[in-house]
Design a protein around this motif. Structure first.
Motif, PDB file in Angstrom:
ATOM      1  N   LEU A 284       0.335  -1.053   0.278  1.00 49.33           N
ATOM      2  CA  LEU A 284      -0.132  -0.247  -0.237  1.00 49.33           C
ATOM      3  C   LEU A 284       1.424   1.139   0.255  1.00 49.33           C
ATOM      4  CD1 LEU A 284      -3.439  -0.662   2.852  1.00 49.33           C
ATOM      5  CD2 LEU A 284      -2.926  -1.181   0.293  1.00 49.33           C
ATOM      6  N   LEU A 285       1.685   1.171   0.538  1.00 41.98           N
ATOM      7  CA  LEU A 285       2.965   2.059   0.728  1.00 41.98           C
ATOM      8  C   LEU A 285       3.252   2.649  -0.145  1.00 41.98           C
ATOM      9  CD1 LEU A 285       4.618   4.247   2.913  1.00 41.98           C
ATOM     10  CD2 LEU A 285       5.950   3.068   2.958  1.00 41.98           C
ATOM     11  N   ALA A 288       0.527   4.339  -2.819  1.00 43.41           N
ATOM     12  CA  ALA A 288       0.535   4.901  -2.609  1.00 43.41           C
ATOM     13  C   ALA A 288       1.760   6.036  -3.525  1.00 43.41           C
ATOM     14  CB  ALA A 288       0.720   5.902  -1.277  1.00 43.41           C
ATOM     15  N   ARG A 292       1.476   8.844  -6.057  1.00 44.13           N
ATOM     16  CA  ARG A 292       1.662  10.738  -5.329  1.00 44.13           C
ATOM     17  C   ARG A 292       0.631  11.839  -5.599  1.00 44.13           C
ATOM     18  NH1 ARG A 292       6.964  13.308  -8.539  1.00 44.13           N
ATOM     19  NH2 ARG A 292       7.627  10.862  -7.561  1.00 44.13           N
ATOM     20  N   TRP A 299      -6.261  12.959  -3.727  1.00 45.33           N
ATOM     21  CA  TRP A 299      -5.565  12.399  -1.756  1.00 45.33           C
ATOM     22  C   TRP A 299      -7.245  11.694  -1.454  1.00 45.33           C
ATOM     23  CZ3 TRP A 299      -1.544  11.862   0.896  1.00 45.33           C
ATOM     24  CH2 TRP A 299      -0.066  12.469   1.074  1.00 45.33           C
ATOM     25  N   THR A 302      -7.333   8.758  -3.467  1.00 43.18           N
ATOM     26  CA  THR A 302      -5.944   7.523  -3.701  1.00 43.18           C
ATOM     27  C   THR A 302      -6.561   6.668  -2.086  1.00 43.18           C
ATOM     28  OG1 THR A 302      -4.046   8.302  -4.264  1.00 43.18           O
ATOM     29  CG2 THR A 302      -3.068   7.637  -2.864  1.00 43.18           C
ATOM     30  N   LEU A 303      -6.806   7.807  -1.036  1.00 43.98           N
ATOM     31  CA  LEU A 303      -7.688   6.528  -0.373  1.00 43.98           C
ATOM     32  C   LEU A 303      -9.081   6.037  -0.312  1.00 43.98           C
ATOM     33  CD1 LEU A 303      -7.182   6.363   3.196  1.00 43.98           C
ATOM     34  CD2 LEU A 303      -9.257   8.351   3.146  1.00 43.98           C
ATOM     35  N   LEU A 306      -6.771   2.532  -1.928  1.00 48.83           N
ATOM     36  CA  LEU A 306      -6.069   1.876  -0.795  1.00 48.83           C
ATOM     37  C   LEU A 306      -6.792   1.087   0.150  1.00 48.83           C
ATOM     38  CD1 LEU A 306      -3.241   4.459   0.426  1.00 48.83           C
ATOM     39  CD2 LEU A 306      -2.930   2.715  -1.700  1.00 48.83           C
ATOM     40  N   TRP A 382       8.204  12.589  -3.175  1.00 48.58           N
ATOM     41  CA  TRP A 382       7.084  12.440  -2.968  1.00 48.58           C
ATOM     42  C   TRP A 382       7.306  14.128  -2.406  1.00 48.58           C
ATOM     43  CZ3 TRP A 382       2.627   9.048  -0.605  1.00 48.58           C
ATOM     44  CH2 TRP A 382       1.823   9.712  -0.839  1.00 48.58           C
TER      45      TRP A 382
END
Length: 601
Positions: A284-285, A288, A292, A299, A302-303, A306, A382
């Motif tokens: 997951l990291l 992300a 980017r 954001w 992306t959340l 994930l 990033w």
């Protein structure tokens, strides 16, 4: 930190380094509780110091005629030396060994993160990546020879990265030749070192191809490619500097050449995603970092992505190739955006060792080390990109450093005190610090004490999972150079153990035949499916008869316990974890009577 002139950013990096060191200590400085190999490594180191390298297997009667090409002999000598020094110094032999292992883990992960951080504008990200890598690798932080490989791999990787970035002169790479010569006598992980060299060779070949297509000067790329080719050949020759020469290469054939064996080794199984959650967190990291996000809408998107990926991974954790493909895509996206020097090598290494770690839990530390720089570079790039979009980049970088530090601090507290670990790592740390070298009930101490006190008859049948401890307690000592017990010290050789690098899967089918009480028809059916030459299943009673087994040291939940009772064997010891059986014959009556007397029957 050389590249962090801002005082607040520098301070955040120093605190992050302290937290990362603590994370490594917390994971590594724990009592033994579920690992048995340490015991036979200690026993072997003692044997080598007192009687030299064994020519054949000295711990089992089934493999007594098989040559022992011991690729870990030097680390075993060192492990025994540390154990003796700790015991004689009042620290405790195991505690001293665990402390040394902890220092190696700190150097391999926190040290690697620190070296990367010195070259970064925002060092906190390299140290956060190092802490995540340690969390990913923590399940195999045992005081065994692999901890030496972790440090040597980190050193090799850092040298190649520095050289690729133009900060390390070529002549320093030649130090890797004696490193490989030493490594070959310490642990078989030197093979992973060649994969790192191969990845940077491929990177050099890609640069050369690009220079040729672009009509650019090809001489620098040719020079790098030639250097890595010559270095790889020299390191390969250096691996022959061991007591067994080219035969150390047989260890990979003995283990990986038998698929039935590979499927039975717990550490060769895929990791449990519900248990090793850092594996999912790493994917997951990277995802992300690949996406980017910069604006609030991205954001939020992306959340949501994930979260969906989280649930998807939970339902596809039994399909390792799906997870391998996902981490490959995430890694590629993160590296293509960041483009650190040598990023194709980082991509190849990350993908290969991620595939290995997702398929085999024992390779998670290699996966963690291979991904550590990629995570660090991607997070920093990033963060820098976000800061440059701000009207005050310096202030933004300070905020990012504090955010990274807060995230690392929260993870450190979670890893150290999490209720999901019982006992917590903090409790384990305190137990070892106070002198508890093994967790209560981790080893069959009471059953072995009884076996020795009753002087139960040999030969002994045992399973491989706990054989290391049995070797430590039961193997005859001292042993002669050829493995024969000296007359004044009784002891037991074992039926088998988990040193598959010596004899592969030759005896595991016989072991499983007994454990599962396989009869003649079941053995025939199993042989049709699995048999490879002499490595065949046999009826359980035939195995015990052929090897003249007189005592069976059995897990209490083995199916063979019922079969032994029906066949007239006597259970002289019963406990929730282990049962000990003795063949009921006139010759064994004195031992049976001694066993009954010990139990007050």
């Amino acid at each position: 930190m050389a590249n962090t002139p801002d005082p607040l950013t520098r301070w955040a990096g120093r605190v992050a380094l302290a937290l990362t060191v603590w994370v490594c200590i917390s994971f590594a400085f724990t009592p033994l509780r579920a690992s048995h190999d340490e015991w036979w490594h200690l026993k072997t180191g003692r044997q080598i110091i007192h009687h030299g390298l064994p020519e054949h297997d000295i711990f089992t009667y089934t493999a007594a005629d098989i040559p022992w090409h011991n690729h870990e002999w030097l680390s075993q000598v060192a492990i025994w030396g540390v154990f003796v020094a700790g015991r004689e110094g009042g620290m405790g032999g195991l505690r001293a060994l665990i402390l040394v292992k902890t220092l190696f883990i700190v150097a391999a992960f926190a040290g690697f993160g620190f070296l990367l951080a010195r070259r970064m504008r925002e060092p906190v990200w390299a140290l956060l990546a190092a802490a995540v890598a340690a969390a990913l690798a923590r399940r195999t932080f045992y005081p065994r020879p692999p901890f030496i490989t972790y440090l040597l791999l980190a050193l090799l990787f850092w040298m190649l990265l520095e050289w690729r970035a133009g900060r390390l002169r070529e002549r320093w790479l030649w130090l890797l030749v004696p490193v490989f010569a030493l490594w070959t006598n310490l642990h078989g992980g030197w093979a992973a070192g060649f994969i790192f060299l191969a990845a940077f060779w491929a990177d050099a070949a890609l640069v050369l191809a690009g220079a040729r297509l672009g009509n650019a000067d090809m001489r620098p790329a040719l020079q790098r490619l030639g250097l890595l080719t010559a270095l790889g050949l020299a390191c390969a020759l250096a691996t022959l500097a061991n007591p067994y020469g080219w035969r150390v290469y047989e260890i990979f054939i003995n283990v990986l050449g038998d698929q039935y064996l590979v499927r039975q080794i717990g550490e060769m199984m895929p990791p449990n995603w519900h248990f090793i959650w850092a594996l999912e967190g790493t994917i997951l990291l990277l995802a992300a970092a690949a996406i980017r996000p910069r604006r609030p809408a991205t954001w939020l998107a992306t959340l949501l992505l994930l979260v969906g990926l989280h649930f998807y991974l939970r339902h596809t954790a039994n399909h390792p190739w799906v997870a391998t493909a996902l981490i490959g895509l995430a890694l590629a996206g993160a590296l293509v955006r960041a483009r650190p020097p040598g990023w194709p090598a980082l991509l190849l290494l990350g993908w290969f060792f991620s595939q290995q770690g997702i398929h085999h839990v024992r390779h998670l530390p290699l996966m963690a080390l291979a991904l550590l720089p990629s995570i660090a570079f991607s997070l920093e790039h990033w963060s820098v990109a976000l800061a440059e979009r701000s009207s005050a980049p310096a202030a933004a970088r300070r905020r990012h450093a504090l955010a990274g530090l807060i995230a690392l601090a929260a993870l450190t507290l979670w890893w150290t005190f999490s209720w999901r670990e019982q006992p917590t790592y903090w409790q384990r740390n305190l137990r070892l610090a106070r002198g508890m070298e093994t967790e209560p009930g981790a080893y069959p101490q009471a059953a072995v004490d009884f076996l020795l006190s009753a002087r139960l008859p040999a030969p002994l049948f045992n399973g491989g999972n706990y054989a290391g401890y049995l070797m430590w307690r039961l193997a005859p000592e001292p042993l002669s150079h050829h493995g024969h017990p000296l007359p004044d010290r009784p002891g037991y050789r074992l039926f088998t153990d988990n040193r598959y690098d010596i004899y592969g899967g030759r005896f595991i089918r016989l072991e499983h035949s007994v454990i599962n009480a396989i009869d003649a028809e079941q053995a025939r059916m199993a042989n049709e499916r699995y048999a490879l030459g002499e490595r065949v299943f046999q009826p359980w009673d035939k195995v015990l008869d052929d090897w003249d087994v007189q005592t069976v040291f059995a897990d209490s939940d083995w199916p063979v316990n019922d079969a032994l009772a029906e066949a007239g064997w006597l259970a002289v010891w019963r406990a929730p974890d282990f049962t000990i059986w003795v063949r009921d014959t006139p010759a064994n009556q004195p031992a049976i009577e001694r066993a009954r007397a010990l139990l007050g029957r």
